[in-house]
Write a protein that holds these residues in place. Structure first.
Motif, PDB file in Angstrom:
ATOM      1  N   UNK A 106       0.819  -1.212   0.000  1.00 49.94           N
ATOM      2  CA  UNK A 106       0.000   0.000   0.000  1.00 49.94           C
ATOM      3  C   UNK A 106       0.849   1.255   0.000  1.00 49.94           C
ATOM      4  N   UNK A 107       2.144   1.108   0.199  1.00 51.41           N
ATOM      5  CA  UNK A 107       3.054   2.256   0.241  1.00 51.41           C
ATOM      6  C   UNK A 107       3.259   2.865  -1.147  1.00 51.41           C
ATOM      7  N   UNK A 108       3.701   2.058  -2.098  1.00 55.46           N
ATOM      8  CA  UNK A 108       3.925   2.565  -3.458  1.00 55.46           C
ATOM      9  C   UNK A 108       2.628   3.038  -4.103  1.00 55.46           C
ATOM     10  N   UNK A 109       1.541   2.284  -3.888  1.00 57.47           N
ATOM     11  CA  UNK A 109       0.263   2.687  -4.490  1.00 57.47           C
ATOM     12  C   UNK A 109      -0.224   3.999  -3.882  1.00 57.47           C
ATOM     13  N   UNK A 110       0.022   4.213  -2.596  1.00 63.73           N
ATOM     14  CA  UNK A 110      -0.353   5.484  -1.964  1.00 63.73           C
ATOM     15  C   UNK A 110       0.432   6.646  -2.529  1.00 63.73           C
ATOM     16  N   UNK A 111       1.725   6.452  -2.729  1.00 64.61           N
ATOM     17  CA  UNK A 111       2.568   7.507  -3.291  1.00 64.61           C
ATOM     18  C   UNK A 111       2.214   7.755  -4.762  1.00 64.61           C
ATOM     19  N   UNK A 112       1.887   6.675  -5.475  1.00 64.57           N
ATOM     20  CA  UNK A 112       1.513   6.813  -6.888  1.00 64.57           C
ATOM     21  C   UNK A 112       0.217   7.608  -7.025  1.00 64.57           C
ATOM     22  N   UNK A 113      -0.740   7.391  -6.125  1.00 64.71           N
ATOM     23  CA  UNK A 113      -1.996   8.150  -6.202  1.00 64.71           C
ATOM     24  C   UNK A 113      -1.753   9.633  -5.968  1.00 64.71           C
ATOM     25  N   UNK A 114      -0.855   9.962  -5.073  1.00 61.03           N
ATOM     26  CA  UNK A 114      -0.533  11.376  -4.826  1.00 61.03           C
ATOM     27  C   UNK A 114       0.097  11.986  -6.073  1.00 61.03           C
ATOM     28  N   UNK A 115       1.034  11.279  -6.675  1.00 63.29           N
ATOM     29  CA  UNK A 115       1.677  11.764  -7.899  1.00 63.29           C
ATOM     30  C   UNK A 115       0.652  11.933  -9.021  1.00 63.29           C
ATOM     31  N   UNK A 116      -0.248  10.979  -9.141  1.00 62.31           N
ATOM     32  CA  UNK A 116      -1.274  11.061 -10.174  1.00 62.31           C
ATOM     33  C   UNK A 116      -2.210  12.247  -9.923  1.00 62.31           C
ATOM     34  N   UNK A 117      -2.548  12.467  -8.672  1.00 63.11           N
ATOM     35  CA  UNK A 117      -3.412  13.604  -8.340  1.00 63.11           C
ATOM     36  C   UNK A 117      -2.734  14.913  -8.749  1.00 63.11           C
ATOM     37  N   UNK A 118      -1.441  15.010  -8.514  1.00 63.23           N
ATOM     38  CA  UNK A 118      -0.691  16.204  -8.904  1.00 63.23           C
ATOM     39  C   UNK A 118      -0.694  16.389 -10.420  1.00 63.23           C
ATOM     40  N   UNK A 119      -0.880  15.289 -11.160  1.00 64.80           N
ATOM     41  CA  UNK A 119      -0.888  15.350 -12.625  1.00 64.80           C
ATOM     42  C   UNK A 119      -2.303  15.482 -13.194  1.00 64.80           C
ATOM     43  N   UNK A 120      -3.283  15.736 -12.332  1.00 65.04           N
ATOM     44  CA  UNK A 120      -4.635  16.012 -12.807  1.00 65.04           C
ATOM     45  C   UNK A 120      -5.640  14.883 -12.703  1.00 65.04           C
TER      46      UNK A 120
END
Length: 141
Positions: A106-120
């Motif tokens: 859940x660590x990488x997926x949590x960080x990936x969701x934040x990055x994706x949110x920053x990308x719109x």
């Protein structure tokens, strides 16, 4: 002896006097540890299972290709979070779709969701750990 006393006195004077080379600096903030990178909370497996039944939901496994090959959720696409090109790979995704992401913990997926949110991206779910999703009865391949 005179030379030693004079050297000590001179050194003391130099150390206590303000230097023309002295700079006022603010110490740099320590680098944030990797664990301090923002992350999204994990959605419980039962809620994730309901989401997976909806149309137009894209399931992303952000583990490495080697981890993905050992088993993954049915229909999941592998998008390796550790790939240096991960941010540019996101550019090929539709920002209007709903994405359910998971990894090993859940660590990488949590960080990936934040990055994706920053990308719109706006519809993002951190589904957490593959092992827990599998144990909850979500179909795997």
């Amino acid at each position: 002896m005179f030379r030693t006393v004079f050297s000590v006195a001179l050194l003391s004077a130099l150390l206590s006097a303000p230097s023309a080379f002295a700079q006022t600096t603010v110490p740099a903030a320590p680098a944030a540890p990797a664990s301090a990178v923002p992350s999204r909370p994990i959605t419980p497996p039962a809620e994730t299972q309901k989401l997976l039944k909806k149309r137009d939901v894209v399931v992303l496994d952000v583990r490495t290709p080697e981890e993905f090959a050992t088993g993954h959720l049915t229909g999941a696409q592998n998008l390796n979070f550790r790939d240096p090109n991960f941010p540019s790979l996101l550019a090929g995704l539709d920002t209007t779709k709903t994405y359910v992401l998971y990894c090993a913990s859940g660590n990488r997926s949590g960080k990936a969701t934040v990055l994706m949110q920053e990308k719109g991206f706006r519809k993002l779910v951190n589904a957490g750990a593959f092992k827990e999703l599998k144990a909850a009865g979500i179909k795997t391949e």
